[in-house]
Design an enzyme around this catalytic site. Structure first.
Site, PDB file in Angstrom:
ATOM      1  N   SER A  28      -4.163  -4.847 -10.532  1.00 42.13           N
ATOM      2  CA  SER A  28      -3.012  -5.458  -9.889  1.00 42.13           C
ATOM      3  C   SER A  28      -1.998  -5.766 -10.971  1.00 42.13           C
ATOM      4  O   SER A  28      -2.338  -5.836 -12.162  1.00 42.13           O
ATOM      5  CB  SER A  28      -3.423  -6.744  -9.158  1.00 42.13           C
ATOM      6  OG  SER A  28      -2.290  -7.461  -8.713  1.00 42.13           O
ATOM      7  N   LYS A  89      -0.985   5.774   3.450  1.00 43.11           N
ATOM      8  CA  LYS A  89       0.183   6.246   4.191  1.00 43.11           C
ATOM      9  C   LYS A  89       1.209   5.113   4.279  1.00 43.11           C
ATOM     10  O   LYS A  89       0.825   3.945   4.204  1.00 43.11           O
ATOM     11  CB  LYS A  89      -0.221   6.767   5.568  1.00 43.11           C
ATOM     12  CG  LYS A  89      -0.842   5.691   6.501  1.00 43.11           C
ATOM     13  CD  LYS A  89       0.219   4.873   7.205  1.00 43.11           C
ATOM     14  CE  LYS A  89      -0.313   3.549   7.637  1.00 43.11           C
ATOM     15  NZ  LYS A  89       0.770   2.574   7.907  1.00 43.11           N
TER      16      LYS A  89
END
Length: 312
Positions: A28, A89
């Site tokens: 992250s 996506k």
């Protein structure tokens, strides 16, 4: 995996249902978030930047769960580091980015797939079989919508243009991919929509003319509640996908012989099936999944571009 947010949480939970894989690293841009995510799911390596994960020799394939505005660059960086990639996506912000990503993977002989998890669910696999068997004859029309009403939150990614917000990219991809699966290539798009106060499309509707003569009617919204269902109509019958059309647990096939209910339920998290497909492809040295190829991903991005052009 990079980008330990909500969808990554579902992905990590889904890994519990997959036998031949392990999450070995998480990254992250916040070291604290990476640590917390690693603690929650027992992930041994935690990084406060993506480059360190890309350099980890124990990582074979990376799940990219960052905001879609970052998908292209993050995927390119990982491919250039020699990693296979499963990218959430929508694959990219536009078709140009999608082509760059596909070209990089192909040039390097690496696996790359758009994470359209719908395609791998039991109900969608049954759908593909029903169509292949010709049970509803020639499919001519797909009607599908996916939308909900949420409050305007300028700080939320869905309402932030810089993060690729709006109904089309996040939700519209599901009805559009269903049209692609059933009817193939899109040759013409007619569309309209509503741009909200934060500058993103809050409601969009499109009519897709496919090369084989079929029509797709798709709708998506983040400020309008929708049925979230789909119907595929053919010359000899139709197929109904109940809510939610992108992850149904059943489908109904209606022909002259009557209606048949096909069960598509499963245990665990539905993301498990796309993970299994990645593993299947890698064990067979496939660099693309035949279920959702890179050419189709580029075509989907091209269709989304055409829809967006009609509402901007």
């Amino acid at each position: 995996m990079i980008g330990p947010g909500e969808i990554a949480t579902g992905f990590a939970e889904a890994m519990k249902w997959v036998d031949d894989g392990e999450i070995v690293a998480v990254a992250s841009r916040s070291a604290e978030r990476a640590e917390a995510f690693g603690d929650r799911f027992g992930i041994p390596a935690r990084y406060g930047d993506y480059a360190s994960l890309a350099a980890d020799p124990d990582v074979d394939v990376v799940y990219v769960a960052t905001p879609q505005s970052r998908h292209c660059q993050d995927t390119l960086d990982l491919l250039r580091a020699g990693k296979h990639v499963l990218c959430e996506k929508p694959f990219a912000m536009d078709a140009d980015e999608a082509r760059k990503m596909a070209e990089e993977a192909r040039n390097r002989g690496l696996f790359l797939m758009e994470a359209i998890w719908s395609r791998f669910l039991p109900a969608y696999r049954s759908l593909a079989e029903v169509l292949a068997e010709g049970r509803i004859g020639d499919p001519l029309l797909v009607e599908a919508d996916f939308g909900f009403r949420m409050p305007v939150r300028p700080d939320h990614r869905l309402f932030d243009p810089a993060l690729g917000g709006g109904a089309l990219l996040d939700l519209g991809i599901y009805p559009v991919q269903l049209c692609s699966l059933v009817l193939g290539e899109v040759e013409r798009v007619t569309t309209d929509g509503v741009i909200g106060s934060t500058g993103v499309d809050e409601q969009v509707a499109a009519l897709l003319r496919h090369s084989g003569g079929g029509l797709g009617v798709v709708k998506a919204a983040i400020r309008t509640g929708m049925a979230c269902t789909a119907r595929i109509s053919g010359t000899d019958g139709w197929i109904d996908l109940p809510a939610f059309m992108h992850c149904p647990d059943a489908l109904t096939v209606t022909t002259r012989a009557g209606a048949e209910h096909i069960d598509g339920s499963y245990e665990g998290n539905g993301l498990r099936f796309e993970i299994a497909e990645v593993h299947r492809c890698l064990t067979r040295s496939l660099t693309e999944s035949p279920v959702i190829t890179l050419d189709e991903t580029i075509a989907l991005a091209t269709t989304l571009d055409a829809i967006r052009a009609g509402i901007e």
